[in-house]
Design an enzyme around this catalytic site. Structure first.
Site, PDB file in Angstrom:
ATOM      1  N   ILE A 156       0.859  -1.183   0.000  1.00  0.00           N
ATOM      2  CA  ILE A 156       0.000   0.000   0.000  1.00  0.00           C
ATOM      3  C   ILE A 156       0.895   1.233   0.000  1.00  0.00           C
ATOM      4  O   ILE A 156       1.736   1.391   0.893  1.00  0.00           O
ATOM      5  CB  ILE A 156      -0.919   0.023   1.242  1.00  0.00           C
ATOM      6  N   PHE A 157       0.730   2.090  -1.000  1.00  0.00           N
ATOM      7  CA  PHE A 157       1.595   3.265  -1.137  1.00  0.00           C
ATOM      8  C   PHE A 157       0.945   4.492  -0.515  1.00  0.00           C
ATOM      9  O   PHE A 157      -0.194   4.838  -0.819  1.00  0.00           O
ATOM     10  CB  PHE A 157       1.885   3.537  -2.613  1.00  0.00           C
ATOM     11  N   GLY A 158       1.678   5.148   0.383  1.00  0.00           N
ATOM     12  CA  GLY A 158       1.208   6.374   1.005  1.00  0.00           C
ATOM     13  C   GLY A 158       2.063   7.552   0.575  1.00  0.00           C
ATOM     14  O   GLY A 158       3.291   7.447   0.505  1.00  0.00           O
ATOM     15  N   TYR A 159       1.420   8.679   0.310  1.00  0.00           N
ATOM     16  CA  TYR A 159       2.143   9.878  -0.128  1.00  0.00           C
ATOM     17  C   TYR A 159       1.688  11.124   0.628  1.00  0.00           C
ATOM     18  O   TYR A 159       2.166  12.228   0.363  1.00  0.00           O
ATOM     19  CB  TYR A 159       1.939  10.087  -1.629  1.00  0.00           C
ATOM     20  N   GLY A 160       0.754  10.940   1.588  1.00  0.00           N
ATOM     21  CA  GLY A 160       0.270  12.046   2.414  1.00  0.00           C
ATOM     22  C   GLY A 160       0.454  11.675   3.869  1.00  0.00           C
ATOM     23  O   GLY A 160       1.566  11.351   4.308  1.00  0.00           O
ATOM     24  N   SER A 161      -0.623  11.685   4.634  1.00  0.00           N
ATOM     25  CA  SER A 161      -0.519  11.392   6.067  1.00  0.00           C
ATOM     26  C   SER A 161      -0.090   9.953   6.349  1.00  0.00           C
ATOM     27  O   SER A 161       0.426   9.667   7.439  1.00  0.00           O
ATOM     28  CB  SER A 161      -1.856  11.680   6.765  1.00  0.00           C
ATOM     29  N   GLU A 215      -9.856   6.775   4.102  1.00  0.00           N
ATOM     30  CA  GLU A 215      -9.557   7.401   2.815  1.00  0.00           C
ATOM     31  C   GLU A 215     -10.762   7.495   1.879  1.00  0.00           C
ATOM     32  O   GLU A 215     -10.882   8.456   1.132  1.00  0.00           O
ATOM     33  CB  GLU A 215      -8.433   6.617   2.106  1.00  0.00           C
TER      34      GLU A 215
END
Length: 205
Positions: free
Chosen positions: A15-20, A95
């Site tokens: 799972i790719f996260g780019y914010g919080s 989300e």
């Protein structure tokens, strides 16, 4: 894409996260890797009326905009076994329900030499979402972030933590959009603090 369809036949999932998510995943995972995805740029173009804002004063959070010449750095988390269902159930609320994001599968490139890409799930808010705010100048976005707050906390915290992640974990990456908004927001905060000090000196004694 439903959670059960995402994990069907899989023993693990990235799972790719780019914010919080880069500093606050809030789900159990097997391991994490810093890296990037290609063909997308990170932008503070999405509104938030729950986590970092409200209906009267929505905050601004990041989403991904397709751009063949750009890449976005963040963190990918590998979940396996029961972690897959647990994490997707949690993220569906965080989300999708509260944030208005949809899911896609993308290639994630872990940082480091000779690292092969892996397929990763990413959450993206598109322009047809009711919360989508679209582009604005760094000064406008920074000012909005500086005064917005939601159930999870202040919008400024979201911005500063993301900027700190980029500086500490991706020091070689120049994220002009992020850093220009950070500078604008801090200028607004500095002005507000000076104004408060000038107008209410009796409260500071």
């Amino acid at each position: 894409m439903k959670p059960q369809d995402i994990i069907a036949g899989k023993s693990s999932l990235w799972i790719f996260g780019y914010g919080s998510l880069v500093w606050k995943p809030d789900f159990r995972y097997k391991r994490s890797r810093v890296g990037y995805i290609q063909g997308y740029k990170r932008r503070f173009w999405h509104g938030d009326n729950f986590h970092r804002g409200n209906d009267e004063l929505p905050g601004r959070v990041v989403t991904l905009i397709e751009d063949d010449d750009e890449s976005t750095w963040g963190v990918a988390f590998e979940v396996s076994g029961s972690q897959m269902e647990e994490s997707l159930k949690y993220l569906n609320v965080r989300e999708t329900v509260c944030g208005g994001y949809i899911t896609k599968m993308v290639d994630f490139f872990p940082e480091g030499e000779d690292q092969s890409p892996v397929q990763a799930l990413v959450y993206i808010a598109t322009s047809d979402n009711a919360l989508y705010l679209g582009p604005a100048s760094p000064d406008e976005i920074g000012a909005q972030i500086a005064v917005s707050r939601g159930k999870t906390g202040h919008n400024l915290e979201y911005l500063l933590r993301l900027a700190e992640f980029m500086r500490s974990s991706c020091p070689h990456v120049e994220d002009h959009h992020l850093f220009s908004i950070e500078a604008a927001a801090l200028t607004v905060v500095s002005y507000l603090l000076s104004y408060y000090k000038y107008c209410t000196p009796h409260l500071l004694v």
